[in-house]
Scaffold this motif. Structure first.
Motif, mmCIF file in Angstrom:
data_model
loop_
_atom_site.group_PDB
_atom_site.id
_atom_site.type_symbol
_atom_site.label_atom_id
_atom_site.label_comp_id
_atom_site.label_asym_id
_atom_site.label_seq_id
_atom_site.Cartn_x
_atom_site.Cartn_y
_atom_site.Cartn_z
ATOM 1 N N ASN A 1 30.728 -16.930 -14.345
ATOM 2 C CA ASN A 1 29.586 -17.571 -14.949
ATOM 3 C C ASN A 1 28.701 -18.069 -13.824
ATOM 4 N N THR B 1 28.272 -13.546 -16.795
ATOM 5 C CA THR B 1 27.474 -14.156 -17.842
ATOM 6 C C THR B 1 26.600 -15.226 -17.199
ATOM 7 N N THR C 1 25.446 -18.039 -19.052
ATOM 8 C CA THR C 1 25.368 -19.129 -20.013
ATOM 9 C C THR C 1 24.973 -20.409 -19.285
ATOM 10 N N GLU C 2 23.930 -21.035 -19.750
ATOM 11 C CA GLU C 2 23.392 -22.207 -19.053
ATOM 12 C C GLU C 2 24.096 -23.513 -19.429
ATOM 13 N N ARG C 3 24.783 -23.560 -20.562
ATOM 14 C CA ARG C 3 25.325 -24.841 -21.021
ATOM 15 C C ARG C 3 26.680 -25.199 -20.431
#
Length: 138
Positions: free
Chosen positions: A64, A87, A89-91
């Motif tokens: 990530n 990936t 994914t920012e959160r």
């Protein structure tokens, strides 16, 4: 001919891997890994070879973060084909997810290579890892 002694090759750097203690309580992060670079092709083999045997044979890795260089679809590590994916994914914090058949999933926080020791400790504390709870594997 020279009688000079040959210097031994330099020892590989120690693997900076912090493992949370085993527990029956599920957790979001199983440890922290502090690579020296964001070059996955260079950093992944020492990580996988340094993991506990109880984690099983890792066959899939999901990183990530956008900082990783060299994320091919697959690579050979310790005579085992490992599938690699990325990936963005920012959160969630920067993590690496390791999957092993019959052993499940392990998530490691990735401490940025350029982090100082206090910054690394702060990041680990933010996800609930403290030096008293686990240990750095070498």
């Amino acid at each position: 001919m020279s009688d000079r002694l040959r210097r031994p090759p330099p020892a590989p750097p120690l693997l900076r891997l912090y493992l949370a203690p085993e527990s029956t309580v599920p957790r979001r992060i199983d440890g922290a890994w502090w690579p020296r670079t964001f070059d996955l092709l260079t950093e992944l083999p020492p990580l996988l070879s340094g993991l506990p045997r109880a984690w099983g044979q890792i066959v899939s890795v999901l990183v990530n973060g956008t900082g990783w260089a060299g994320v091919p679809g697959r690579m050979l590590v310790c005579n085992q084909v490992v599938r690699l994916r990325r990936t963005t994914t920012e959160r969630t914090p920067s993590t690496i997810v390791l999957m092993a058949p019959a052993h499940g999933r392990r998530d490691l926080l990735v401490v940025p290579p350029a982090a100082t020791e206090p910054a690394a400790e702060s990041l680990m504390s933010a996800v609930g890892l403290t030096p008293e709870q686990g240990h750095f594997a070498s």
